[in-house]
Scaffold this motif. Structure first.
Motif, PDB file in Angstrom:
ATOM      1  N   TRP A 148       0.840  -1.199   0.000  1.00  0.00           N
ATOM      2  CA  TRP A 148       0.000   0.000   0.000  1.00  0.00           C
ATOM      3  C   TRP A 148       0.876   1.250   0.000  1.00  0.00           C
ATOM      4  CZ3 TRP A 148      -4.946   1.057  -0.855  1.00  0.00           C
ATOM      5  CH2 TRP A 148      -5.430   2.328  -0.488  1.00  0.00           C
ATOM      6  N   THR A 153     -11.269   6.584 -11.082  1.00  0.00           N
ATOM      7  CA  THR A 153     -12.215   6.682  -9.981  1.00  0.00           C
ATOM      8  C   THR A 153     -12.638   8.143  -9.833  1.00  0.00           C
ATOM      9  OG1 THR A 153     -10.345   6.834  -8.455  1.00  0.00           O
ATOM     10  CG2 THR A 153     -11.338   4.668  -8.740  1.00  0.00           C
ATOM     11  N   THR A 179      -9.288   6.075   0.185  1.00  0.00           N
ATOM     12  CA  THR A 179      -8.723   4.934   0.890  1.00  0.00           C
ATOM     13  C   THR A 179      -9.816   3.940   1.250  1.00  0.00           C
ATOM     14  OG1 THR A 179      -6.919   6.266   1.786  1.00  0.00           O
ATOM     15  CG2 THR A 179      -7.429   4.230   2.937  1.00  0.00           C
ATOM     16  N   LEU A 228     -10.733   2.049  -1.946  1.00  0.00           N
ATOM     17  CA  LEU A 228      -9.731   1.075  -2.386  1.00  0.00           C
ATOM     18  C   LEU A 228      -9.655  -0.119  -1.456  1.00  0.00           C
ATOM     19  CD1 LEU A 228      -7.716   1.035  -4.843  1.00  0.00           C
ATOM     20  CD2 LEU A 228      -8.928   3.185  -4.504  1.00  0.00           C
ATOM     21  N   ARG A 229      -9.889   0.086  -0.187  1.00  0.00           N
ATOM     22  CA  ARG A 229      -9.756  -1.023   0.760  1.00  0.00           C
ATOM     23  C   ARG A 229     -11.003  -1.879   0.878  1.00  0.00           C
ATOM     24  NH1 ARG A 229      -5.999   1.573   5.584  1.00  0.00           N
ATOM     25  NH2 ARG A 229      -4.016   1.167   4.530  1.00  0.00           N
ATOM     26  N   GLN A 263      -0.509  -0.691  -4.869  1.00  0.00           N
ATOM     27  CA  GLN A 263      -1.471   0.358  -5.172  1.00  0.00           C
ATOM     28  C   GLN A 263      -1.494   1.416  -4.078  1.00  0.00           C
ATOM     29  OE1 GLN A 263      -5.043  -2.142  -5.015  1.00  0.00           O
ATOM     30  NE2 GLN A 263      -5.541  -1.309  -3.003  1.00  0.00           N
ATOM     31  N   GLU A 274      -4.282   5.079  -3.037  1.00  0.00           N
ATOM     32  CA  GLU A 274      -5.701   5.426  -3.087  1.00  0.00           C
ATOM     33  C   GLU A 274      -6.110   6.152  -4.360  1.00  0.00           C
ATOM     34  OE1 GLU A 274      -4.035   8.357   0.098  1.00  0.00           O
ATOM     35  OE2 GLU A 274      -3.444   6.477  -0.875  1.00  0.00           O
ATOM     36  N   VAL A 308      -2.122   0.648 -11.407  1.00  0.00           N
ATOM     37  CA  VAL A 308      -1.832  -0.284 -10.327  1.00  0.00           C
ATOM     38  C   VAL A 308      -1.005  -1.425 -10.917  1.00  0.00           C
ATOM     39  CG1 VAL A 308      -4.006  -1.512 -10.700  1.00  0.00           C
ATOM     40  CG2 VAL A 308      -2.846  -1.733  -8.508  1.00  0.00           C
ATOM     41  N   VAL A 346     -12.441   0.596  -9.241  1.00  0.00           N
ATOM     42  CA  VAL A 346     -12.005  -0.186  -8.087  1.00  0.00           C
ATOM     43  C   VAL A 346     -12.789  -1.485  -7.930  1.00  0.00           C
ATOM     44  CG1 VAL A 346     -11.802  -0.178  -5.569  1.00  0.00           C
ATOM     45  CG2 VAL A 346     -11.069   1.807  -6.888  1.00  0.00           C
TER      46      VAL A 346
END
Length: 428
Positions: A50, A107, A116, A119-120, A333, A335, A357, A387
């Motif tokens: 990350w 995005t 964040t 993405l998570r 990757q 955010e 990414v 994403v």
């Protein structure tokens, strides 16, 4: 400094158990589990590197030489014909056949926290729904329920957005190892060793006392909270076993190997990630902070690439040498990306519209770039991806159905990936 606010350490687990009064069933059942053999290794593991702050992927994976937006960096050839990356990633360039770069990520979230979260989890923040991190989902699907090691480990995380189990529950929160300010030897789980002078008999007596307190409290009070506390306490005790604790001991590695990864926090975190997936941990996240380069972008990116190149390349080479690369998916990757246009402070600002990414291993089709941005880097021109598509791709790569549903905290079923997500077919 942004810090992770929900660290799951052994001491924290015991404190949580004590604070909740302890639950029922913490008896010989879990004591027997402590003596059980190693858990069955999952079919796949995921390591996320990350890059916190939003990396300038135009300077890493999708350079624009000759254009005013390109800056001073050169694009260099990799071992994969036609695939070029930034000049400050020479070690990774030699492993180009093992890399796949998606250059068409797009995005709409340009705020650090919201991006964040997206993405998570694969989802934007929505009302009361507590979306779990992708690591928690993978831990649930691939993890060993009664294993000695945690199923989700996060090394030196820098943000607290959507980092835990969400509606899946605290059982799927990550074990946090290290802090951004930790020294090179800071990647240790605190309090794994017994207090000096506490022998086997004393330890056994303490555990029996704890079990008795749980039984007494839980009589007639069985609840989800009590169950979570029992599970957390049992996990903490299992983690104290010498075999489990040894997984975090980087001193067992040869100095030459540690040097190859880089002796900084990120490099040693990558080495720890390899040790953990080798022992069956399905999801590990390692953070490299510092990519919020509004000022002095090029000097800062060059410095950060030193750590990224060493750690990422050593990880891939190590996994490959051990026959683990096909069963371990590595995703690098942040955010979002950063503006193609260079600002007045020789920096780049937030830019979610077009970024990249990098992925490796996991049985993907590597040695290629997927998608294309415009000559100025400002827009995606071919194969735009969001994403949810990336989350669906990761899920498919590790054998999880992206359409599988889990019940959320508001009683609404939520899919692993957004219903409109499409796995990136070029990679699978």
């Amino acid at each position: 400094m942004r810090t992770f606010t929900n660290p799951l350490t052994r001491r924290g687990l015991f404190r949580s158990a004590a604070g909740a009064g302890l639950g029922a069933g913490f008896t010989s059942g879990w004591l027997r589990a402590l003596a059980a053999g190693a858990p069955k290794k999952p079919a796949k593991s995921v390591i996320v590197l990350w890059l916190d702050g939003g990396p300038a992927t135009i300077d890493l994976w999708d350079l624009k030489p000759g254009h005013a937006n390109g800056g001073p960096f050169r694009a260099i050839d990799t071992a994969a014909p036609g695939l070029k990356i930034g000049e400050h990633l020479p070690k990774l360039a030699k492993l180009g056949k093992d890399l796949a770069v998606v250059r068409s990520m797009s995005t709409k979230e340009g705020d650090h926290g919201r991006a964040t979260y997206l993405l998570r989890t694969g989802y934007t923040p929505l009302g009361a729904i507590q979306y779990p991190a992708a690591g928690a989902v993978i831990a649930k699907e691939l993890g060993a329920e009664a294993g000695d090691l945690p199923n989700f480990v996060s090394v030196a995380p820098a943000r607290n957005a959507a980092s835990g189990g969400g509606f899946l529950g605290p059982h799927f929160d990550p074990l946090v190892v290290g802090e951004l300010t930790a020294p090179q030897d800071g990647l240790k789980v605190p309090d794994l060793a017994r207090t000096a002078g506490v022998g086997d008999d004393a330890q056994r007596a303490r555990l029996e006392l704890l079990a008795g307190a749980e039984r007494q409290f839980a009589a007639g009070r069985e609840s989800a909270v009590a169950g979570s506390v029992r599970a957390a306490t049992a996990r903490a005790v299992r983690l104290m076993k010498p075999e489990a604790a040894a997984a975090f001991d980087l001193e067992q590695e040869k100095p030459k190997a540690r040097d190859a990864y880089g002796r900084g926090l990120f490099g040693q975190g990558c080495l720890l990630a390899r040790r953990l997936v080798e022992r069956g941990v399905p999801f590990v996240e390692v953070t490299l902070d510092g990519w919020d380069t509004h000022q002095n972008n090029f000097d800062r990116v060059k410095d950060l690439c030193g750590a990224l190149d060493a750690g990422f390349a050593a990880l891939l080479a190590d996994l490959k040498d051990r026959g683990m690369l096909d069963s371990t998916l590595v995703v690098c990757q942040g955010e979002f990306g950063r503006t193609p246009k260079i600002n007045g402070n020789t920096g780049r600002d937030h830019w979610p519209a077009s970024w990249a990414v990098a992925l490796a291993g996991g049985g993907l089709k590597t040695g290629q770039a997927v998608g294309r941005t415009s000559t100025d880097g400002a827009a995606v021109e071919d194969k735009p991806r969001g994403v949810p598509d990336l989350i669906a791709t990761v899920a498919k790569a590790v054998g999880i159905d992206p359409k599988k549903q889990n019940m959320s905290n508001v009683g609404r079923p939520i899919r692993v990936a957004d219903p409109d997500a499409e796995p990136i077919k070029e990679l699978l």
